[in-house]
Design a protein around this motif. Structure first.
Motif, PDB file in Angstrom:
ATOM      1  N   ASP A  66      26.558  42.955  41.046  1.00  0.00           N
ATOM      2  CA  ASP A  66      25.497  43.871  41.489  1.00  0.00           C
ATOM      3  C   ASP A  66      25.965  45.319  41.433  1.00  0.00           C
ATOM      4  O   ASP A  66      25.207  46.221  41.044  1.00  0.00           O
ATOM      5  N   ALA A  67      27.209  45.548  41.824  1.00  0.00           N
ATOM      6  CA  ALA A  67      27.750  46.913  41.810  1.00  0.00           C
ATOM      7  C   ALA A  67      27.865  47.439  40.381  1.00  0.00           C
ATOM      8  O   ALA A  67      27.545  48.605  40.106  1.00  0.00           O
ATOM      9  N   LEU A  68      28.320  46.590  39.472  1.00  0.00           N
ATOM     10  CA  LEU A  68      28.412  46.998  38.069  1.00  0.00           C
ATOM     11  C   LEU A  68      27.037  47.338  37.514  1.00  0.00           C
ATOM     12  O   LEU A  68      26.867  48.315  36.770  1.00  0.00           O
ATOM     13  N   GLU A  69      26.040  46.566  37.893  1.00  0.00           N
ATOM     14  CA  GLU A  69      24.681  46.838  37.434  1.00  0.00           C
ATOM     15  C   GLU A  69      24.194  48.190  37.945  1.00  0.00           C
ATOM     16  O   GLU A  69      23.585  48.976  37.200  1.00  0.00           O
ATOM     17  N   LYS A  70      24.492  48.509  39.189  1.00  0.00           N
ATOM     18  CA  LYS A  70      24.085  49.798  39.748  1.00  0.00           C
ATOM     19  C   LYS A  70      24.793  50.962  39.061  1.00  0.00           C
ATOM     20  O   LYS A  70      24.191  51.994  38.765  1.00  0.00           O
ATOM     21  N   VAL A 139      36.487  46.491  36.582  1.00  0.00           N
ATOM     22  CA  VAL A 139      37.150  45.376  37.264  1.00  0.00           C
ATOM     23  C   VAL A 139      38.352  44.907  36.445  1.00  0.00           C
ATOM     24  O   VAL A 139      39.486  44.912  36.916  1.00  0.00           O
ATOM     25  N   PHE A 140      38.115  44.514  35.200  1.00  0.00           N
ATOM     26  CA  PHE A 140      39.194  43.979  34.368  1.00  0.00           C
ATOM     27  C   PHE A 140      40.311  44.986  34.147  1.00  0.00           C
ATOM     28  O   PHE A 140      41.493  44.637  34.165  1.00  0.00           O
ATOM     29  N   LEU A 141      39.959  46.258  33.937  1.00  0.00           N
ATOM     30  CA  LEU A 141      40.991  47.250  33.646  1.00  0.00           C
ATOM     31  C   LEU A 141      41.636  47.811  34.916  1.00  0.00           C
ATOM     32  O   LEU A 141      42.511  48.668  34.841  1.00  0.00           O
ATOM     33  N   THR A 142      41.213  47.282  36.063  1.00  0.00           N
ATOM     34  CA  THR A 142      41.961  47.455  37.308  1.00  0.00           C
ATOM     35  C   THR A 142      42.779  46.212  37.596  1.00  0.00           C
ATOM     36  O   THR A 142      43.975  46.290  37.886  1.00  0.00           O
ATOM     37  N   VAL A 143      42.137  45.059  37.500  1.00  0.00           N
ATOM     38  CA  VAL A 143      42.804  43.800  37.842  1.00  0.00           C
ATOM     39  C   VAL A 143      43.891  43.447  36.832  1.00  0.00           C
ATOM     40  O   VAL A 143      44.968  42.970  37.215  1.00  0.00           O
ATOM     41  N   SER A 161      37.903  55.088  38.641  1.00  0.00           N
ATOM     42  CA  SER A 161      37.092  56.124  38.005  1.00  0.00           C
ATOM     43  C   SER A 161      35.959  56.571  38.916  1.00  0.00           C
ATOM     44  O   SER A 161      35.291  55.750  39.556  1.00  0.00           O
ATOM     45  N   GLU A 162      35.697  57.862  38.923  1.00  0.00           N
ATOM     46  CA  GLU A 162      34.605  58.410  39.727  1.00  0.00           C
ATOM     47  C   GLU A 162      33.232  58.021  39.178  1.00  0.00           C
ATOM     48  O   GLU A 162      32.212  58.186  39.853  1.00  0.00           O
ATOM     49  N   PHE A 163      33.180  57.497  37.936  1.00  0.00           N
ATOM     50  CA  PHE A 163      31.898  57.119  37.340  1.00  0.00           C
ATOM     51  C   PHE A 163      31.363  55.791  37.853  1.00  0.00           C
ATOM     52  O   PHE A 163      30.219  55.440  37.568  1.00  0.00           O
ATOM     53  N   THR A 164      32.181  55.021  38.579  1.00  0.00           N
ATOM     54  CA  THR A 164      31.744  53.689  39.044  1.00  0.00           C
ATOM     55  C   THR A 164      31.939  53.563  40.561  1.00  0.00           C
ATOM     56  O   THR A 164      32.687  52.712  41.034  1.00  0.00           O
ATOM     57  N   PRO A 165      31.255  54.374  41.350  1.00  0.00           N
ATOM     58  CA  PRO A 165      31.492  54.393  42.801  1.00  0.00           C
ATOM     59  C   PRO A 165      31.129  53.074  43.490  1.00  0.00           C
ATOM     60  O   PRO A 165      31.797  52.676  44.449  1.00  0.00           O
ATOM     61  N   ASN A 166      30.082  52.410  43.024  1.00  0.00           N
ATOM     62  CA  ASN A 166      29.673  51.160  43.680  1.00  0.00           C
ATOM     63  C   ASN A 166      30.701  50.058  43.452  1.00  0.00           C
ATOM     64  O   ASN A 166      31.069  49.325  44.382  1.00  0.00           O
ATOM     65  N   THR A 167      31.182  49.958  42.226  1.00  0.00           N
ATOM     66  CA  THR A 167      32.214  48.968  41.929  1.00  0.00           C
ATOM     67  C   THR A 167      33.508  49.302  42.652  1.00  0.00           C
ATOM     68  O   THR A 167      34.194  48.409  43.181  1.00  0.00           O
ATOM     69  N   ASN A 168      33.843  50.583  42.699  1.00  0.00           N
ATOM     70  CA  ASN A 168      35.062  51.001  43.408  1.00  0.00           C
ATOM     71  C   ASN A 168      35.038  50.558  44.867  1.00  0.00           C
ATOM     72  O   ASN A 168      36.049  50.111  45.416  1.00  0.00           O
ATOM     73  N   ILE A 170      33.488  48.024  46.261  1.00  0.00           N
ATOM     74  CA  ILE A 170      33.725  46.584  46.380  1.00  0.00           C
ATOM     75  C   ILE A 170      35.194  46.266  46.117  1.00  0.00           C
ATOM     76  O   ILE A 170      35.828  45.505  46.855  1.00  0.00           O
ATOM     77  N   LEU A 171      35.748  46.855  45.067  1.00  0.00           N
ATOM     78  CA  LEU A 171      37.158  46.608  44.750  1.00  0.00           C
ATOM     79  C   LEU A 171      38.070  47.047  45.886  1.00  0.00           C
ATOM     80  O   LEU A 171      39.009  46.334  46.266  1.00  0.00           O
ATOM     81  N   SER A 172      37.811  48.230  46.429  1.00  0.00           N
ATOM     82  CA  SER A 172      38.656  48.752  47.504  1.00  0.00           C
ATOM     83  C   SER A 172      38.601  47.845  48.728  1.00  0.00           C
ATOM     84  O   SER A 172      39.646  47.492  49.299  1.00  0.00           O
ATOM     85  N   ASN A 173      37.395  47.447  49.131  1.00  0.00           N
ATOM     86  CA  ASN A 173      37.259  46.552  50.290  1.00  0.00           C
ATOM     87  C   ASN A 173      37.893  45.192  50.009  1.00  0.00           C
ATOM     88  O   ASN A 173      38.545  44.606  50.876  1.00  0.00           O
TER      89      ASN A 173
END
Length: 485
Positions: A66-70, A139-143, A161-168, A170-173
């Motif tokens: 969902d975050a990636l979609e946003k 996700v993949f290029l972090t994991v 990256s600042e371009f993907t705040p929603n995914t960030n 989720i990843l951070s949490n």
């Protein structure tokens, strides 16, 4: 420097607050201290960390999709599963399966002159690793780098990256729920944060992104003599043999181009096609593309260009190509609303090296086709330009394949495929020259984030002192006679 690169460089040089710098330094120092207390984590602990990471990704899969979609306005969940989730899980599974063998010291031979002795290479964790992740597969290029660094026994700081705040978010949490910040932590912020981040005294730094920003990262790391792995990009060509069926050739490379709207570092950037078959190739691409992405499905369910800035950059390439005489052919519905940031796969016929679309990495759904008459001319053109991250050969002719393999340089190659070498876990991934420095994935990832420490050990017997001074004795003459020749 291009306009795009100038914008990147200017953004990279912004200033950030001293409080933020202090907090980031405190996190770094905390990881350094934690590493000093645990310099060689056991195999069991490393596997436990990897299993916890896998479990967390599975638990958070829906939220990540969902975050990636946003972040992309719209991105197909299937593309996110394949490009971000599956690839991440696969790298974890592969590391868990092989980690025991990777960690074993490697025996090395000892020459007769140095006997009796034993030699081995011990793979030791480097310490605190920095990872600067991009936005295209956040996700993949972090994991992926995280898996390699944890497998090697390191602590890890990640700049997203600042371009993907929603995914960030989720990843951070997600990561904070399974790892203490002294082991893994996430830093968010814009390009100025990345600059400060890359100035920390890491034991290794991995950056994935543009070549121009990669230069800044390398300069910052060089101030502290920090070793770097740079995963960059470039113009990855497809070369089509004159004898291959074009429908077959297109089937082999097109998904590598259209996945994630072409926003993939190893996406086919342009195509060399026999000059007398260019029109046929255009038709084959159009038929295959429209069968994969039917027009009646509409724009709403299509992966977007990440943001307006990137979308305008791509439009600028197309405008430049048109002005220089190229034919620009969108293969699907063109959005009337530029804020939607949707672009169908767009073929450019009559492309040449004077056009921006043939000078800069496209990183989007634009595909120039270059007609050629001889393979020698193709090879010369490739070699006259910066070395690409990937090269794609569409041919079943072994001689054609080998000629290209022997006479060109690229970070990686696919024969009768495109892009999927990146997710073959046992293959190293990395660029060459302008497309990158170093590699990771699989055992290469483990070794990138390890120090290969040489160990020579002797027991009670020791004969080397026979060669010590005073020189000129018979033993020296015999040694020189038999070994210095």
């Amino acid at each position: 420097m291009t306009n795009v690169e100038q914008i990147s460089a200017q953004a990279y040089s912004k200033q950030i607050t001293s409080d933020f710098l202090v907090d980031m330094q405190r996190l770094f120092d905390g990881q350094k201290l934690a590493f000093e207390d645990d310099k060689f984590p056991s195999h069991e602990r490393r596997v436990r960390d990897l299993k916890a990471l896998k479990h967390a990704i599975l638990v958070n899969k829906g939220a990540l999709l969902d975050a990636l979609e946003k972040d992309f306005q719209y991105r197909s969940h299937d593309e996110s599963i394949l490009g971000d989730i599956f690839s991440s899980l696969s790298s974890i599974d592969y590391a868990i399966k092989h980690l025991s063998n990777w960690m074993k010291p490697q025996k090395r031979a000892v020459g007769i002159v140095f006997q009796p002795a034993h030699a081995k290479v011990m793979y030791q964790p480097r310490g605190v690793v920095g990872v600067i992740a991009p936005w295209n597969y956040p996700v993949f290029l972090t994991v992926g780098p995280l898996v390699a660094a944890l497998s090697a026994g390191n602590r890890v700081m990640i700049k997203t990256s600042e371009f993907t705040p929603n995914t960030n978010a989720i990843l951070s949490n997600m990561l904070s729920s399974i790892f203490d910040r002294s082991k893994v932590c996430v830093i968010e912020g814009e390009a100025d944060v990345a600059r400060a981040f890359s100035s920390l005294k890491f034991d290794h730094l991995l950056f994935t992104g543009s070549t121009e920003v990669g230069r800044h990262v390398m300069k910052a790391a060089a101030e502290n003599l920090v070793p770097v792995t740079l995963e960059l990009g470039g113009k990855s060509p497809v070369i089509i043999d004159d004898n291959i069926d074009l429908d077959e050739a297109v089937k082999r490379f097109i998904y590598g181009k259209t996945m994630n709207a072409g926003q993939t570092c190893v996406s086919p950037d342009y195509v060399y096609c026999p000059k007398n078959r260019v029109s046929e190739l255009k038709r084959a691409i159009q038929v295959r593309y429209q069968s994969m992405y039917p027009v009646e499905e509409g724009v709403a369910r299509r992966t977007r260009v990440i943001n307006a800035k990137q979308y305008q950059r791509l439009l600028g390439y197309l405008d430049d190509a048109k002005q220089r005489g190229a034919e620009v052919i969108p293969l699907g519905e063109v959005s009337e609303n530029p804020e939607v940031c949707y672009m169908p796969l767009t073929v450019v016929l009559g492309a040449d090296r004077d056009m921006k679309v043939m000078q800069e990495e496209i990183f989007g759904p634009i595909l120039p086709i270059v007609g050629y008459t001889t393979l020698e001319g193709v090879i010369a053109d490739i070699n006259d330009n910066p070395r690409p991250l990937a090269l794609y050969i569409q041919s079943f002719d072994k001689a054609f394949q080998q000629t290209l393999l022997n006479n060109t340089h690229a970070g990686g190659v696919c024969i009768n495929d495109a892009a999927f070498h990146v997710v073959v876990d046992d293959l190293p991934f990395g660029g060459v020259g302008a497309s990158g420095i170093g590699s990771y994935h699989g055992i290469e990832g483990f070794r990138t984030f390890s120090h290969a420490k040489s160990v020579l050990s002797r027991g009670r017997l020791f004969f080397s002192d026979m060669l010590f001074p005073p020189y000129g004795r018979k033993i020296h003459a015999l040694f020189y006679r038999f070994f210095v020749r």
